[in-house]
Design an enzyme around this catalytic site. Sequence first.
Site, short mmCIF file in Angstrom:
data_model
loop_
_atom_site.label_atom_id
_atom_site.label_comp_id
_atom_site.label_asym_id
_atom_site.label_seq_id
_atom_site.Cartn_x
_atom_site.Cartn_y
_atom_site.Cartn_z
N ASP A 26 0.85 -1.18 0.00
CA ASP A 26 0.00 0.00 0.00
C ASP A 26 0.89 1.25 0.00
OD1 ASP A 26 -2.23 1.52 0.14
OD2 ASP A 26 -2.83 0.93 2.16
N ASP A 27 0.76 2.07 -1.02
CA ASP A 27 1.51 3.35 -1.08
C ASP A 27 3.02 3.19 -1.22
OD1 ASP A 27 -0.99 4.37 -0.56
OD2 ASP A 27 -0.36 5.72 1.05
N CYS A 66 -6.06 4.54 -3.61
CA CYS A 66 -6.38 3.14 -3.26
C CYS A 66 -7.68 2.61 -3.82
CB CYS A 66 -6.48 3.01 -1.74
SG CYS A 66 -5.02 3.57 -0.89
N LYS A 124 -5.91 -5.64 3.62
CA LYS A 124 -6.80 -4.50 3.38
C LYS A 124 -7.73 -4.72 2.20
CE LYS A 124 -6.04 0.06 1.31
NZ LYS A 124 -5.34 1.33 1.44
N HIS A 126 -10.91 -2.18 1.31
CA HIS A 126 -11.09 -0.80 0.87
C HIS A 126 -11.96 -0.61 -0.37
CE1 HIS A 126 -9.07 3.45 1.10
NE2 HIS A 126 -10.35 3.43 1.43
N HIS A 279 1.43 2.17 4.41
CA HIS A 279 0.50 3.29 4.58
C HIS A 279 0.69 3.87 5.98
CE1 HIS A 279 -3.32 5.46 4.58
NE2 HIS A 279 -3.47 5.14 3.32
N ASP A 331 -0.17 -0.66 -4.85
CA ASP A 331 -1.45 -0.22 -5.44
C ASP A 331 -1.33 1.09 -6.22
OD1 ASP A 331 -1.14 1.31 -3.13
OD2 ASP A 331 -3.22 1.14 -2.51
N HIS A 332 -0.33 1.90 -5.87
CA HIS A 332 -0.02 3.12 -6.62
C HIS A 332 1.25 3.69 -6.03
CE1 HIS A 332 -1.63 4.99 -3.10
NE2 HIS A 332 -2.79 4.40 -3.29
N LYS A 356 1.27 9.82 -5.22
CA LYS A 356 -0.12 9.45 -4.90
C LYS A 356 -1.06 10.65 -5.02
CE LYS A 356 -2.84 7.72 -1.00
NZ LYS A 356 -2.78 7.11 0.33
#
Length: 569
Positions: A26-27, A66, A124, A126, A279, A331-332, A356
């Site tokens: 994540d991130d 996300c 996660k 989301h 994250h 995810d990004h 992001k």
Amino acid sequence: MVFLCLCVQTTMPIHTKPNIVLILADDLGIGDVGCYGNDTLRTPNIDRLSREGVRLTQHISAASLCTPSRAAFLTGRYPIRSGMASDESRVLLWTAASGGLPANETTFGKILQQQGYTTGLVGKWHVGVSCDTRNDHCHHPLNHGFHYFYGTPLTLVLDCENKHTEIGRRQMPTYWFYTRILAFLLLLVTLGKVSGYLRVSWRVVSILGLGVFLFFISWYSSYGFIRHWDCILMRNHEVREQSMVLEKTPSLIRREAIAFIERNKQGPFLLFLSLLQVHTPLTTSKNFLGRSRHGLYGDNVEEMDWIVGKILDTLDQEGLTNNTLVYFASDHGAVLGFRIDGITLGGWNGIYKGGKGMGGWEGGIRVPGIFRWPGVLPAGRVIDGPTSLMDIFPTVVQLGGGQVPQDRVIDGRDLMPLLRGQVSHSEHEFLFHYCGSQLHAARWYQRESGRLWKAHFVTPVFHPEGHVGCARSVLCPCHKDVTHHDPPLLFDLSRDPSEAMPLSPSSEPSFYAVVSHIKEATREHQRTLTPVPRQLSGFNTVWKPWLQPCCGVFPFCWCQENVHPRDEL
Ligand SMILES: *[C@@H]1O[C@H](CO)[C@@H](O)[C@H](O)[C@H]1NC(C)=O
């Protein structure tokens, strides 16, 4: 006998139905990973995956935030097709919001279930929980192709841990202290009045009571509210921790992922390990605090890499490595410019501009992407052509023996031929880069010349001039405070990957031809879009108490996972 053996061999090609382990950070920024050029952050386990597999250098997420990126990942479709892209709210901020991945969308999990896979999501989610009632769980992982779910239905948010927030660190304890003093005072006054020792009127007592109540509400809404309603852990349909105790969470997630593999080692299984790292609030175990050269963020990345290593170890120990496809991505891109009290809470996107939530700039969407499957995929191979996180959908569906749905547009492409070296070019000629529901940019991979063009139609306004980032928040808006470009800002990423020098008709002879080709492709893409309910509209993203997952009788929701003291965390 001989006949039988032949039979078995021909009907069971060695590689049918591999196990599939998808690990999504994540991130995490592309510049945070060793095998992508970071020589000071240690990610030996991700680097090992790359050494033993195929590394993608142009792996693109469908969105730089996300919720939409994950919706696209699960379905192989641009988030705008499922209604998971919006200008009003770009991500889900409440577990008890009614928006989410619609039930008529098909995830890879759903198709693999039909192909005999046991599917699990750990970490996660989301992309929504319920639609109309507390327990309808219409958007829940178990309703979207997963047999098993353990993790947070939302995401980590800063409020899940109090030590990073201003309120948490300084005001919260003070507030709480005064709340208790006031409550005590109220109790004394009430007792005094009831027993006749104090000669005050009931009016004074009730005014005092109201004051205490308001004080409590203000404490609760600024500190406890988000934490209580959003920071929860679920196992399948049941809330297991409310609020989650972050110190334990990473190890709970890790152990659940390993246990899922061990339970299902007879296979075939699909595990989607959707990591909570990296994250904010960067929850890091004691063992990793202070270990990296890049502060709290670096520590968190190194712990995440260690967890990846534990998963790979489990596959090795169970003898599953050679029939398991492992995928790792983020995810990004990393969040830029996020600092609290001088502590950097975001990562590094290497040479790529932006991060992001910054429209279509490369740093927000170009992420690490690695596949490993020993014996089937070449080891140590690097592929530079454009690939998308949406490609995972058709790739794993077909590996599992399924078929992608024929009744809708699938934007991802099966990556196996490219990964195995059976074709030399990516099937993606164009990719479109959305910010919310606005199309901000598009890329064109011109195969014959090998040039990679990127046109920005809209870019966020960065403040101050020359700085990368937006003034009011770390995330840039998509439709207000943007610059429209006509002709678009054109870059040749094959020569200028950092998007530093926009081309002009005089510097680039084919400028207009390229621009008109991209515009035509964009129009064609837009013709394939059909109106769908907007899952992230204002109404669908507000907190709806009647949808709130709760482990008690609402609003009295408190519960904790029992971790035995002897259990190693
Ligand atoms: C490695 O990652 C850290 C943390 O994000 C970053 O500060 C550093 O600049 C990166 N180093 C390189 C060489 O990319």
